[in-house]
Design a protein around this motif. Structure first.
Motif, PDB file in Angstrom:
ATOM      1  N   TRP A  27       6.155   2.636   1.162  1.00  0.00           N
ATOM      2  CA  TRP A  27       5.333   1.469   0.832  1.00  0.00           C
ATOM      3  C   TRP A  27       5.207   1.292  -0.674  1.00  0.00           C
ATOM      4  O   TRP A  27       5.366   0.187  -1.196  1.00  0.00           O
ATOM      5  CB  TRP A  27       3.948   1.633   1.457  1.00  0.00           C
ATOM      6  CG  TRP A  27       2.894   0.711   0.899  1.00  0.00           C
ATOM      7  CD1 TRP A  27       1.878   1.039   0.063  1.00  0.00           C
ATOM      8  CD2 TRP A  27       2.768  -0.706   1.126  1.00  0.00           C
ATOM      9  NE1 TRP A  27       1.121  -0.058  -0.251  1.00  0.00           N
ATOM     10  CE2 TRP A  27       1.642  -1.135   0.393  1.00  0.00           C
ATOM     11  CE3 TRP A  27       3.490  -1.624   1.869  1.00  0.00           C
ATOM     12  CZ2 TRP A  27       1.228  -2.467   0.401  1.00  0.00           C
ATOM     13  CZ3 TRP A  27       3.076  -2.952   1.875  1.00  0.00           C
ATOM     14  CH2 TRP A  27       1.957  -3.363   1.140  1.00  0.00           C
ATOM     15  N   LYS A  28       4.950   2.378  -1.386  1.00  0.00           N
ATOM     16  CA  LYS A  28       4.685   2.313  -2.825  1.00  0.00           C
ATOM     17  C   LYS A  28       5.919   1.860  -3.608  1.00  0.00           C
ATOM     18  O   LYS A  28       5.826   1.042  -4.519  1.00  0.00           O
ATOM     19  CB  LYS A  28       4.219   3.686  -3.321  1.00  0.00           C
ATOM     20  CG  LYS A  28       3.327   3.638  -4.540  1.00  0.00           C
ATOM     21  CD  LYS A  28       1.977   3.025  -4.191  1.00  0.00           C
ATOM     22  CE  LYS A  28       1.050   3.029  -5.397  1.00  0.00           C
ATOM     23  NZ  LYS A  28      -0.205   2.316  -5.099  1.00  0.00           N
ATOM     24  N   ILE A  42       9.171  -0.892   7.403  1.00  0.00           N
ATOM     25  CA  ILE A  42      10.044   0.272   7.233  1.00  0.00           C
ATOM     26  C   ILE A  42       9.214   1.556   7.114  1.00  0.00           C
ATOM     27  O   ILE A  42       9.649   2.626   7.550  1.00  0.00           O
ATOM     28  CB  ILE A  42      10.945   0.090   5.994  1.00  0.00           C
ATOM     29  CG1 ILE A  42      11.917  -1.088   6.216  1.00  0.00           C
ATOM     30  CG2 ILE A  42      11.739   1.353   5.704  1.00  0.00           C
ATOM     31  CD1 ILE A  42      12.716  -1.463   4.995  1.00  0.00           C
ATOM     32  N   SER A  43       8.014   1.443   6.558  1.00  0.00           N
ATOM     33  CA  SER A  43       7.175   2.635   6.390  1.00  0.00           C
ATOM     34  C   SER A  43       6.733   3.218   7.728  1.00  0.00           C
ATOM     35  O   SER A  43       6.311   4.382   7.789  1.00  0.00           O
ATOM     36  CB  SER A  43       5.941   2.297   5.535  1.00  0.00           C
ATOM     37  OG  SER A  43       5.008   1.534   6.273  1.00  0.00           O
ATOM     38  N   GLY A 174      -4.509  -2.494   0.199  1.00  0.00           N
ATOM     39  CA  GLY A 174      -5.241  -1.308   0.637  1.00  0.00           C
ATOM     40  C   GLY A 174      -4.493  -0.489   1.662  1.00  0.00           C
ATOM     41  O   GLY A 174      -5.054   0.466   2.215  1.00  0.00           O
ATOM     42  N   TYR A 175      -3.218  -0.836   1.900  1.00  0.00           N
ATOM     43  CA  TYR A 175      -2.442  -0.138   2.924  1.00  0.00           C
ATOM     44  C   TYR A 175      -2.259   1.342   2.609  1.00  0.00           C
ATOM     45  O   TYR A 175      -2.292   2.193   3.502  1.00  0.00           O
ATOM     46  CB  TYR A 175      -1.077  -0.807   3.086  1.00  0.00           C
ATOM     47  CG  TYR A 175      -0.189  -0.178   4.130  1.00  0.00           C
ATOM     48  CD1 TYR A 175      -0.575  -0.163   5.467  1.00  0.00           C
ATOM     49  CD2 TYR A 175       1.031   0.405   3.779  1.00  0.00           C
ATOM     50  CE1 TYR A 175       0.243   0.413   6.430  1.00  0.00           C
ATOM     51  CE2 TYR A 175       1.851   0.978   4.741  1.00  0.00           C
ATOM     52  CZ  TYR A 175       1.452   0.983   6.061  1.00  0.00           C
ATOM     53  OH  TYR A 175       2.267   1.546   7.010  1.00  0.00           O
ATOM     54  N   ASP A 176      -2.066   1.678   1.327  1.00  0.00           N
ATOM     55  CA  ASP A 176      -1.882   3.088   0.979  1.00  0.00           C
ATOM     56  C   ASP A 176      -3.154   3.893   1.253  1.00  0.00           C
ATOM     57  O   ASP A 176      -3.091   5.018   1.758  1.00  0.00           O
ATOM     58  CB  ASP A 176      -1.429   3.248  -0.479  1.00  0.00           C
ATOM     59  CG  ASP A 176      -2.237   2.407  -1.446  1.00  0.00           C
ATOM     60  OD1 ASP A 176      -3.148   1.684  -0.990  1.00  0.00           O
ATOM     61  OD2 ASP A 176      -1.959   2.471  -2.653  1.00  0.00           O
ATOM     62  N   GLU A 177      -4.336   3.298   0.916  1.00  0.00           N
ATOM     63  CA  GLU A 177      -5.587   3.980   1.237  1.00  0.00           C
ATOM     64  C   GLU A 177      -5.748   4.132   2.751  1.00  0.00           C
ATOM     65  O   GLU A 177      -6.234   5.142   3.258  1.00  0.00           O
ATOM     66  CB  GLU A 177      -6.793   3.204   0.684  1.00  0.00           C
ATOM     67  CG  GLU A 177      -6.995   3.337  -0.814  1.00  0.00           C
ATOM     68  CD  GLU A 177      -6.264   2.255  -1.596  1.00  0.00           C
ATOM     69  OE1 GLU A 177      -5.437   1.541  -0.962  1.00  0.00           O
ATOM     70  OE2 GLU A 177      -6.511   2.138  -2.811  1.00  0.00           O
ATOM     71  N   MET A 178      -5.285   3.101   3.477  1.00  0.00           N
ATOM     72  CA  MET A 178      -5.380   3.119   4.928  1.00  0.00           C
ATOM     73  C   MET A 178      -4.619   4.310   5.514  1.00  0.00           C
ATOM     74  O   MET A 178      -5.075   4.971   6.448  1.00  0.00           O
ATOM     75  CB  MET A 178      -4.813   1.807   5.481  1.00  0.00           C
ATOM     76  CG  MET A 178      -5.548   1.260   6.681  1.00  0.00           C
ATOM     77  SD  MET A 178      -4.938  -0.377   7.137  1.00  0.00           S
ATOM     78  CE  MET A 178      -5.672  -1.378   5.855  1.00  0.00           C
ATOM     79  N   LEU A 179      -3.434   4.574   4.969  1.00  0.00           N
ATOM     80  CA  LEU A 179      -2.612   5.680   5.455  1.00  0.00           C
ATOM     81  C   LEU A 179      -3.329   7.014   5.281  1.00  0.00           C
ATOM     82  O   LEU A 179      -3.341   7.848   6.189  1.00  0.00           O
ATOM     83  CB  LEU A 179      -1.271   5.713   4.704  1.00  0.00           C
ATOM     84  CG  LEU A 179      -0.277   4.596   5.012  1.00  0.00           C
ATOM     85  CD1 LEU A 179       0.879   4.626   4.008  1.00  0.00           C
ATOM     86  CD2 LEU A 179       0.253   4.714   6.435  1.00  0.00           C
TER      87      LEU A 179
END
Length: 219
Positions: A27-28, A42-43, A174-179
């Motif tokens: 994602w990043k 893809i993530s 906020g997807y990375d925090e979500m993970l």
């Protein structure tokens, strides 16, 4: 015991890699060249492949396995049909609430999925499914599986609420925090649920001891 601890530690590391670290990395570093939706889609691939691998390595096609693989394919289908990163995240919330609904229904009809998961586990230990099912429905034992079912419901509602909060607060960014938060919360509830599953051995043993005592008195 040492071997079991090493296996558990290995599973934790593998879960962290495939459910958090790799998705976060994709994602990043894929967000800019691929776009939000493609990078997010893809993530999910590492977790998808890892779950399939775990399912077939265990080689046990039971209720827990069927539900897990069914949820995996349903989630992937919804992701592919979402059309955008934001819609994909909202759809995951709706899907999570759908699963909560299933847990609520099985709770109120007094057929908790937690009990059938325990039957699957007992089967792996060499106990017949019918015998385990009859045992787990006994008074004094059954209520503990209902408690676990409540925890499944609470976990689902918490996860959905967390996603909604992060979506409203940060949006797709906020997807990375979500993970990360999802993985930590998953571990927390996993330990809690696993602890109660383990404790069910106490009322089960008490019931079996009473049965043995009654048989001895009769003889």
């Amino acid at each position: 015991m040492t071997e079991k601890k090493s296996i558990d530690k290995k599973l934790i590391i593998m879960d962290l890699i495939f459910y958090a670290a790799l998705p976060y990395f994709i994602w990043k570093y894929g967000q800019d060249p691929l776009g939000d939706y493609a990078a997010m889609l893809i993530s999910t691939v590492p977790g998808f492949l890892y779950t399939i691998y775990r399912f077939f390595v265990e080689k046990e096609f039971n209720i827990a396995g069927f539900l897990g693989i069914g949820a995996l394919f349903l989630g992937t289908t919804v992701d592919l049909l979402s059309g955008s990163a934001e819609q994909m995240l909202w759809n995951s919330v709706y899907l999570g609430l759908f699963y909560v609904g299933i847990h609520i229904i099985t709770f109120f009809v007094r057929r908790p999925l937690a009990l059938y998961f325990a039957v699957d586990f007992a089967y792996l230990q060499g106990h017949a499914r019918k015998d385990s099912t009859n045992l787990f429905f006994q008074r004094g034992i059954f209520k503990w599986f209902q408690y676990i079912q409540i925890l499944f419901i609470v976990r689902g509602l918490f996860m959905a609420g967390l996603k909604v909060y992060l979506l409203q607060e940060y949006g797709v960014d906020g997807y990375d925090e979500m993970l990360i938060y999802r993985q930590v919360a998953g571990w927390f509830f996993g330990i809690l649920i696993g602890g109660i599953f383990f404790y069910t051995n106490v009322p089960i043993q008490r019931f079996l001891d009473r049965q043995r005592g009654d048989h001895q008195k009769e003889s």
